[in-house]
Design a protein around this motif. Structure first.
Motif, PDB file in Angstrom:
ATOM      1  N   ILE A 640      50.188  36.638  -1.330  1.00 31.19           N
ATOM      2  CA  ILE A 640      49.065  35.516  -1.512  1.00 31.19           C
ATOM      3  C   ILE A 640      49.399  34.084  -0.814  1.00 31.19           C
ATOM      4  CG2 ILE A 640      47.652  34.454  -2.882  1.00 31.19           C
ATOM      5  CD1 ILE A 640      47.531  36.973  -4.443  1.00 31.19           C
ATOM      6  N   GLU A 641      50.591  33.551  -1.068  1.00 30.36           N
ATOM      7  CA  GLU A 641      51.146  32.569  -0.653  1.00 30.36           C
ATOM      8  C   GLU A 641      51.254  32.461   1.016  1.00 30.36           C
ATOM      9  OE1 GLU A 641      55.437  29.892  -0.336  1.00 30.36           O
ATOM     10  OE2 GLU A 641      55.034  31.433  -2.012  1.00 30.36           O
ATOM     11  N   LYS A 642      51.715  33.563   1.501  1.00 32.31           N
ATOM     12  CA  LYS A 642      51.716  33.560   3.049  1.00 32.31           C
ATOM     13  C   LYS A 642      50.516  33.721   3.685  1.00 32.31           C
ATOM     14  CE  LYS A 642      56.334  33.805   3.234  1.00 32.31           C
ATOM     15  NZ  LYS A 642      56.994  32.593   3.752  1.00 32.31           N
ATOM     16  N   ARG A 643      49.424  34.322   3.101  1.00 33.08           N
ATOM     17  CA  ARG A 643      48.204  34.315   3.647  1.00 33.08           C
ATOM     18  C   ARG A 643      47.476  33.046   3.229  1.00 33.08           C
ATOM     19  NH1 ARG A 643      43.920  38.250   0.867  1.00 33.08           N
ATOM     20  NH2 ARG A 643      43.855  36.718  -0.762  1.00 33.08           N
ATOM     21  N   TRP A 644      47.772  32.417   2.525  1.00 35.03           N
ATOM     22  CA  TRP A 644      47.220  30.952   2.246  1.00 35.03           C
ATOM     23  C   TRP A 644      47.622  30.017   3.366  1.00 35.03           C
ATOM     24  CZ3 TRP A 644      44.322  27.204   0.676  1.00 35.03           C
ATOM     25  CH2 TRP A 644      44.438  25.950   0.784  1.00 35.03           C
ATOM     26  N   GLU A 645      49.024  30.151   3.929  1.00 32.35           N
ATOM     27  CA  GLU A 645      49.477  29.362   4.924  1.00 32.35           C
ATOM     28  C   GLU A 645      49.018  29.807   6.251  1.00 32.35           C
ATOM     29  OE1 GLU A 645      53.878  30.188   4.452  1.00 32.35           O
ATOM     30  OE2 GLU A 645      53.926  28.748   2.743  1.00 32.35           O
ATOM     31  N   ARG A 646      48.731  30.753   6.333  1.00 33.51           N
ATOM     32  CA  ARG A 646      47.957  31.387   7.708  1.00 33.51           C
ATOM     33  C   ARG A 646      46.566  30.757   7.798  1.00 33.51           C
ATOM     34  NH1 ARG A 646      50.380  36.516   6.502  1.00 33.51           N
ATOM     35  NH2 ARG A 646      47.988  37.238   5.992  1.00 33.51           N
ATOM     36  N   ASN A 647      45.630  31.093   6.552  1.00 33.63           N
ATOM     37  CA  ASN A 647      44.158  30.801   6.511  1.00 33.63           C
ATOM     38  C   ASN A 647      43.960  29.999   5.492  1.00 33.63           C
ATOM     39  OD1 ASN A 647      41.598  30.775   7.419  1.00 33.63           O
ATOM     40  ND2 ASN A 647      41.186  32.672   6.617  1.00 33.63           N
ATOM     41  N   GLN A 648      43.798  28.715   5.618  1.00 34.32           N
ATOM     42  CA  GLN A 648      43.854  27.530   4.334  1.00 34.32           C
ATOM     43  C   GLN A 648      42.489  27.326   4.248  1.00 34.32           C
ATOM     44  OE1 GLN A 648      46.440  24.666   5.490  1.00 34.32           O
ATOM     45  NE2 GLN A 648      48.143  25.670   4.316  1.00 34.32           N
ATOM     46  N   ASP A 649      41.330  28.467   3.627  1.00 33.19           N
ATOM     47  CA  ASP A 649      40.121  28.280   3.466  1.00 33.19           C
ATOM     48  C   ASP A 649      39.818  28.289   2.091  1.00 33.19           C
ATOM     49  OD1 ASP A 649      40.281  30.876   3.103  1.00 33.19           O
ATOM     50  OD2 ASP A 649      39.206  31.629   4.725  1.00 33.19           O
ATOM     51  N   THR A 650      38.473  28.379   1.646  1.00 31.93           N
ATOM     52  CA  THR A 650      38.098  28.590   0.376  1.00 31.93           C
ATOM     53  C   THR A 650      38.468  29.768  -0.273  1.00 31.93           C
ATOM     54  OG1 THR A 650      35.698  28.840   1.097  1.00 31.93           O
ATOM     55  CG2 THR A 650      36.276  26.642   0.794  1.00 31.93           C
ATOM     56  N   GLN A 651      38.188  30.891   0.459  1.00 35.31           N
ATOM     57  CA  GLN A 651      38.684  32.061  -0.051  1.00 35.31           C
ATOM     58  C   GLN A 651      40.067  32.118  -0.479  1.00 35.31           C
ATOM     59  OE1 GLN A 651      36.340  34.768  -1.006  1.00 35.31           O
ATOM     60  NE2 GLN A 651      38.137  35.353  -2.068  1.00 35.31           N
ATOM     61  N   ALA A 652      40.896  31.717   0.467  1.00 38.39           N
ATOM     62  CA  ALA A 652      42.427  31.799   0.354  1.00 38.39           C
ATOM     63  C   ALA A 652      42.855  30.998  -0.796  1.00 38.39           C
ATOM     64  CB  ALA A 652      42.974  31.401   1.606  1.00 38.39           C
ATOM     65  N   PHE A 653      42.023  29.946  -0.952  1.00 34.79           N
ATOM     66  CA  PHE A 653      42.454  29.020  -2.194  1.00 34.79           C
ATOM     67  C   PHE A 653      41.908  29.472  -3.368  1.00 34.79           C
ATOM     68  CE2 PHE A 653      41.019  25.804  -5.346  1.00 34.79           C
ATOM     69  CZ  PHE A 653      42.310  24.987  -5.480  1.00 34.79           C
ATOM     70  N   GLN A 654      40.696  30.269  -3.542  1.00 35.33           N
ATOM     71  CA  GLN A 654      40.382  30.957  -4.650  1.00 35.33           C
ATOM     72  C   GLN A 654      41.515  32.174  -5.066  1.00 35.33           C
ATOM     73  OE1 GLN A 654      36.233  31.950  -5.255  1.00 35.33           O
ATOM     74  NE2 GLN A 654      35.813  30.796  -3.445  1.00 35.33           N
ATOM     75  N   ASP A 655      42.011  32.835  -4.012  1.00 32.25           N
ATOM     76  CA  ASP A 655      42.864  33.857  -4.224  1.00 32.25           C
ATOM     77  C   ASP A 655      44.063  33.351  -4.817  1.00 32.25           C
ATOM     78  OD1 ASP A 655      40.987  35.722  -3.305  1.00 32.25           O
ATOM     79  OD2 ASP A 655      42.051  35.790  -1.331  1.00 32.25           O
ATOM     80  N   LEU A 656      44.538  31.992  -4.431  1.00 30.82           N
ATOM     81  CA  LEU A 656      45.583  31.463  -4.757  1.00 30.82           C
ATOM     82  C   LEU A 656      45.541  30.948  -6.361  1.00 30.82           C
ATOM     83  CD1 LEU A 656      48.120  30.662  -3.058  1.00 30.82           C
ATOM     84  CD2 LEU A 656      47.360  28.215  -2.938  1.00 30.82           C
ATOM     85  N   TYR A 657      44.485  30.696  -6.849  1.00 32.69           N
ATOM     86  CA  TYR A 657      44.209  30.257  -7.922  1.00 32.69           C
ATOM     87  C   TYR A 657      44.058  31.260  -9.001  1.00 32.69           C
ATOM     88  CZ  TYR A 657      42.343  27.515 -12.132  1.00 32.69           C
ATOM     89  OH  TYR A 657      42.472  26.704 -13.224  1.00 32.69           O
ATOM     90  N   HIS A 658      43.591  32.467  -8.629  1.00 33.54           N
ATOM     91  CA  HIS A 658      43.337  33.477  -9.457  1.00 33.54           C
ATOM     92  C   HIS A 658      44.852  34.255  -9.578  1.00 33.54           C
ATOM     93  CE1 HIS A 658      38.807  34.117  -8.150  1.00 33.54           C
ATOM     94  NE2 HIS A 658      39.215  33.401  -9.021  1.00 33.54           N
ATOM     95  N   GLN A 659      45.593  34.340  -8.562  1.00 34.50           N
ATOM     96  CA  GLN A 659      47.015  34.609  -8.736  1.00 34.50           C
ATOM     97  C   GLN A 659      47.640  34.132  -9.621  1.00 34.50           C
ATOM     98  OE1 GLN A 659      47.914  37.387  -7.756  1.00 34.50           O
ATOM     99  NE2 GLN A 659      50.216  37.369  -8.280  1.00 34.50           N
ATOM    100  N   LEU A 660      47.402  32.628  -9.669  1.00 38.22           N
ATOM    101  CA  LEU A 660      48.228  31.630 -10.616  1.00 38.22           C
ATOM    102  C   LEU A 660      47.714  31.835 -12.188  1.00 38.22           C
ATOM    103  CD1 LEU A 660      49.885  29.110 -11.095  1.00 38.22           C
ATOM    104  CD2 LEU A 660      47.952  27.520 -10.762  1.00 38.22           C
ATOM    105  N   LEU A 661      46.552  32.209 -12.214  1.00 44.85           N
ATOM    106  CA  LEU A 661      46.139  32.825 -13.572  1.00 44.85           C
ATOM    107  C   LEU A 661      46.772  34.162 -14.108  1.00 44.85           C
ATOM    108  CD1 LEU A 661      42.140  32.105 -13.498  1.00 44.85           C
ATOM    109  CD2 LEU A 661      43.910  30.612 -14.581  1.00 44.85           C
TER     110      LEU A 661
END
Length: 730
Positions: A640-661
């Motif tokens: 998920i971190e690598k995907r965020w670095e490739r595409n820093q949009d709102t959906q990737a940010f939500q995935d980042l936050y959900h993974q944190l939870l």
């Protein structure tokens, strides 16, 4: 915001796929019915099942569902049981009248009185109910485990106690079940977390890829992995024998006259048949059969001659080296035969009453005129076949009047062509007549064949007994092996015949008479056996033993090769294995090494490296799977971190936050149901001495509730997220 809450959390097509998997599992209950019961027109019930499951899944009025399914039952019953027009409606009254009549049968519990029409009606109603239950278990409650376990049990019971072969059914049930369990767990997690997929359908499908990958990998691994042999004896033959159930495909070990329908299981029976007082162990012939029908053996004709004082046939050339011997055969009480059991090569038979009268039929079965034989004396020649002459022998002239061998290459016209193709493939490396015969004999000692007496099928109407054994089951007993060798030899125009009788039995005593020592052998039903005889010019009919675990009881000698005489003696005197034996005798293998080309055992030497390689790969796969499973949270977080670095949009940010939870939850930092996200963030920041969770939560709320489509502080988000993940997972 209210609109968002009312939107369905789980996509509709997820539930459709889950329900479809339940339908496929239900079909596994229907497939065996036509084979294990007298159910006909199965396609009607399958079509109605599809109809019911579709109607149940579609969101329509309940009363309309009732009408449609009821109409479906009526149409199905009319199609199966009535010939008049569907618009006459008289047949509906007949169905109602039949149903009312059967109410009394139900009350009186007279189940056997049910008519086919009423049984079909009940079956269709059952399908109707199952469409609702499967929908409830799979789509509504997500509690399908009990139904899955029942399906596995149902298939296993049918495979054990019925003729249904559930090999592929088990594989299908495994795939459907574990895919459904994975999807059900995914859907329950989405509903529990209130997580909605707002992605296109194509991207939503990606969530199922891990489930499908794991299930398919497990299936392939299980299919390719080595299988352990059964540790328990098959209980079915024993239970049927105790219950007195007669089954045409299950019979006791022993000698029988009817060989027209071979196959089926054997129940072990060590009842003594006769005692033989002779000098050496040997085969005990009873008869030969020459006509193969595709299902079994019959003899070409019946009585041929009536003789006195002399046996009108011989199995080998009188010039072959042989030793004159005598012996006595005494049958156990109640086990007398109308046919003689006799060794190679019988010269004379004397009954206790001095009567020599008998007749010989085309099957070389020696009978007396009437009654049964309980005891008689034998005079016979025990041959020793010359290996040198066998190796130099040429294929006989089938049309020679001296031999009359055409009947011994007979085969049915519908014999599958791949049997001959296999025989050609086996014998291609060998030039001599003898080596070709030995190559086919030795073929069964490798190539995956196993000796067993249970779970042996009887070929169907469109199946060939030999073809089924060679290419489908590769498991059987002496009849399978000997018949297959004879048929393969005949496809090559090599004259061969099928021989029935007994192996030598177990030595139980020794006696001395006229200065000679005689050995007493007890022969039981377990020693009933069949083997092969092949014709060699100037030598005669030579016995061969293709069955796994059995040794050729004939004697062979050579004058030109340095064959150890001790090995030859041990070969002629070694005890044969019982029908349940699993290994070939080592002495037999030593003898075969002197008479077979050196490359005959090449295939067995290549099996072990393949097993080692396969075992190593499976071990690596299992260890790798365990490591991946234990590190799954770290790998998922990294992905998920690598995907965020490739595409820093709102959906990737939500995935980042959900993974944190998710990481917090798995590290014992659960969010209470009454806490808001900001209250939960303050608790996390206090525990890990940071303010990263609070800042990320504020950004998440802005994205979620204010509809921000751009993330401006991407570098800050990355830094805050990495710092917090390190603190949590460190």
């Amino acid at each position: 915001m209210t609109k968002q809450v009312n939107q369905p959390i789980v996509p509709r097509w997820y539930s459709a796929v889950l329900y479809f998997l339940g339908f496929l599992l239900f079909l596994e209950w229907l497939y065996p019915l036509q084979q294990v019961t007298d159910t006909q027109d199965m396609h009607v019930f399958l079509i109605y099942a599809v109809f019911c499951f579709l109607i149940t899944f579609v969101q329509i009025n309940g009363f309309l569902k009732f009408l449609l399914k009821s109409a479906g039952i009526l149409f199905a019953l009319h199609y199966v049981f009535f010939d008049d027009s569907i618009f006459h409606f008289v047949w509906i009254g007949e169905i109602i009248e039949d149903a009312l009549q059967h109410m009394s049968f139900i009350y009186q519990r007279q189940w056997a009185m049910f008519s086919p029409l009423f049984r079909s009606l009940l079956f269709l109603v059952l399908i109707w109910l199952m469409s609702y239950l499967v929908h409830y278990w799979f789509v509504y409650a997500k509690k399908m485990l009990v139904f899955i376990l029942l399906t596995f049990s149902y298939i296993a019971v049918l495979d054990t106690f019925m003729t249904y072969d559930a090999q592929w059914a088990i594989v299908r049930v495994f795939i459907f079940s574990f895919t459904a369990l994975g999807m059900g767990h995914l859907i329950k997690e989405m509903e529990r977390e209130g997580f909605r997929l707002s992605l296109p359908v194509k991207k939503q499908f990606k969530w199922l890829i891990p489930i499908i990958t794991v299930v398919m990998f497990s299936t392939l691994l299980g299919y390719a992995a080595p299988k352990w042999e059964a540790k328990w004896e098959d209980p079915v033959p024993y239970l049927k024998d105790v219950a007195g159930i007669n089954d045409h495909s299950i019979k006791k070990v022993g000698y029988g006259d009817d060989d027209s329908r071979l196959g089926g299981d054997f129940v072990e029976d060590d009842t003594p048949v006769f005692k033989a007082t002779v000098q050496d162990k040997q085969y005990w012939r009873v008869e030969t059969k020459d006509v193969y029908t595709g299902k079994g053996w019959i003899k070409s004709s019946s009585l041929t001659s009536i003789m006195e004082d002399v046996v009108p046939f011989s199995t080998f050339n009188p010039e072959i080296e042989s030793e004159r011997m005598e012996g006595v055969v005494a049958f156990e009480p109640g086990m007398e035969f109308k046919k003689l059991v006799y060794p190679y090569d019988l010269i004379d038979v004397k009954r206790e009453d001095g009567d020599h009268v008998y007749f010989v039929d085309e099957a070389e079965a020696i009978r007396i005129e009437e009654g049964e034989i309980d005891k008689y004396e034998l005079t016979y020649l025990q041959p020793s076949y010359p290996l040198d002459d066998l190796k130099q022998s040429n294929k006989p002239d089938l049309h020679s009047e001296d031999y009359n061998l055409e009947q011994f290459i007979q085969l049915p016209e519908e014999l599958p062509s791949r049997i001959r193709e296999l025989a050609l493939e086996i014998t291609e490396p060998y030039d001599t007549y003898y080596d070709q015969v030995k190559a086919i004999e030795q073929y069964f000692n490798q190539n995956g064949f196993v000796y067993q007496t249970s779970h042996i099928p009887v070929p169907g109407e469109d199946e060939d007994y030999v073809d089924q054994f060679l290419f489908d089951t590769k498991a059987g007993y002496c009849d399978n092996y000997s018949t297959s060798m004879v048929v393969m030899l005949r496809t090559l125009d090599i004259p061969a015949r099928w021989v029935k009788g007994f192996t030598g039995g177990e030595e139980i005593d020794t006696v001395t008479k006229d200065g000679k020592t005689y050995r007493v052998f007890e022969v039981t039903n377990m020693n009933a056996h069949s083997w092969v005889e092949v014709f060699f010019p100037n030598i005669g009919w030579v016995p061969f033993e293709p069955t796994q675990g059995f040794s050729n009881l004939a004697n062979f000698h050579t004058e030109t090769e340095a064959v150890d005489e001790d090995i030859l003696e041990a070969e002629s005197e070694q005890p044969e294995l019982n029908d349940e034996s699993d290994e070939q005798n080592d002495l037999e293998e030593q003898l075969e090494d002197t008479s077979m080309p050196a490359e005959s055992n090449q295939k067995t030497k290549t099996k072990w490296p393949m097993r080692i390689i396969l075992g190593t790969l499976i071990t690596i796969a299992i260890v790798g799977g365990i490591i991946i499973y234990r590190k799954r949270l770290y790998l998922e977080t990294l992905w998920i971190e690598k995907r965020w670095e490739r595409n820093q949009d709102t959906q990737a940010f939500q995935d980042l936050y959900h993974q944190l939870l998710k990481v917090l939850e798995l590290n014992d930092q659960d969010k209470a149901s009454h806490d808001t996200l900001r209250e939960y963030a303050r608790q996390v920041d206090m525990r890990y001495d940071t303010d990263a969770m609070g800042k990320l939560t504020v950004m998440y709320e802005h994205v979620l509730y204010r509809g921000n489509n751009n993330i401006d502080e991407t570098e800050e988000v990355t830094q805050l997220w990495k710092d917090l993940i390190k603190r949590i997972m460190g």
